[in-house]
Design a protein around this motif. Structure first.
Motif, PDB file in Angstrom:
ATOM      1  N   ASP A 255      34.721  35.153  31.886  1.00  0.00           N
ATOM      2  CA  ASP A 255      35.788  34.320  32.392  1.00  0.00           C
ATOM      3  C   ASP A 255      36.917  34.097  31.005  1.00  0.00           C
ATOM      4  O   ASP A 255      36.313  33.051  30.376  1.00  0.00           O
TER       5      ASP A 255
ATOM      6  N   ARG B 115      36.570  41.411  35.560  1.00  0.00           N
ATOM      7  CA  ARG B 115      35.427  41.276  36.109  1.00  0.00           C
ATOM      8  C   ARG B 115      33.935  39.979  35.828  1.00  0.00           C
ATOM      9  O   ARG B 115      33.211  39.223  36.599  1.00  0.00           O
TER      10      ARG B 115
ATOM     11  N   CYS C  23      44.024  43.217  36.088  1.00  0.00           N
ATOM     12  CA  CYS C  23      43.287  41.429  36.506  1.00  0.00           C
ATOM     13  C   CYS C  23      43.740  40.411  37.847  1.00  0.00           C
ATOM     14  O   CYS C  23      42.448  39.729  38.308  1.00  0.00           O
ATOM     15  N   ALA C  24      44.860  40.889  37.833  1.00  0.00           N
ATOM     16  CA  ALA C  24      45.615  39.671  38.939  1.00  0.00           C
ATOM     17  C   ALA C  24      44.257  39.811  40.597  1.00  0.00           C
ATOM     18  O   ALA C  24      44.160  39.267  40.763  1.00  0.00           O
ATOM     19  N   ARG C  25      44.666  41.750  40.848  1.00  0.00           N
ATOM     20  CA  ARG C  25      43.324  41.569  41.621  1.00  0.00           C
ATOM     21  C   ARG C  25      42.571  41.410  41.002  1.00  0.00           C
ATOM     22  O   ARG C  25      41.309  41.179  41.943  1.00  0.00           O
ATOM     23  N   ALA C  26      41.541  41.742  40.072  1.00  0.00           N
ATOM     24  CA  ALA C  26      40.392  40.892  40.090  1.00  0.00           C
ATOM     25  C   ALA C  26      40.141  39.344  40.004  1.00  0.00           C
ATOM     26  O   ALA C  26      39.292  38.844  39.424  1.00  0.00           O
ATOM     27  N   GLY C  27      40.673  39.170  39.755  1.00  0.00           N
ATOM     28  CA  GLY C  27      41.073  37.447  40.310  1.00  0.00           C
ATOM     29  C   GLY C  27      41.168  36.696  39.050  1.00  0.00           C
ATOM     30  O   GLY C  27      41.196  35.322  38.804  1.00  0.00           O
ATOM     31  N   TRP C  28      41.783  37.076  38.280  1.00  0.00           N
ATOM     32  CA  TRP C  28      41.887  36.525  36.533  1.00  0.00           C
ATOM     33  C   TRP C  28      43.351  36.202  36.759  1.00  0.00           C
ATOM     34  O   TRP C  28      44.371  37.107  36.630  1.00  0.00           O
ATOM     35  N   LYS C  29      43.612  34.464  37.108  1.00  0.00           N
ATOM     36  CA  LYS C  29      45.318  34.143  37.180  1.00  0.00           C
ATOM     37  C   LYS C  29      45.541  33.006  36.410  1.00  0.00           C
ATOM     38  O   LYS C  29      46.370  32.589  36.599  1.00  0.00           O
ATOM     39  N   ARG C  30      44.760  33.235  35.439  1.00  0.00           N
ATOM     40  CA  ARG C  30      45.117  31.604  34.327  1.00  0.00           C
ATOM     41  C   ARG C  30      46.380  31.303  33.415  1.00  0.00           C
ATOM     42  O   ARG C  30      47.075  30.463  33.473  1.00  0.00           O
TER      43      ARG C  30
END
Length: 75
Positions: free
Chosen positions: A44, A41, A66-73
């Protein structure tokens, strides 16, 4: 490249961290899923490497968090 390593085995974490740093990567290492989610969170990361069996949650739960926190790399 910035890497988050989530590993509760201290010996393994030290070895993996040393190898990644030898490849000129910036490494943050934690030993729990909750710590990992907090760092995802805040920072980056280019990649997250995690153990599937952690003391506080399963590694798969970390992926979902992680996906829910916006991390989608790199899923």
């Amino acid at each position: 490249m910035r890497v988050l390593l989530v590993e509760d085995d201290l010996t393994a974490a030290r070895g993996i961290t040393a190898m990644l740093k030898a490849s000129a990567m910036v490494v943050d290492a934690v030993d729990s899923g909750e710590e990992a989610l907090e760092l995802v969170r805040l920072y980056d990361y280019d990649i997250v490497i995690f153990d599937l069996v952690l003391p506080d949650m399963e590694g798969y739960e970390v992926v979902v968090g992680c996906a829910r926190a916006g991390w989608k790399r790199r899923f």
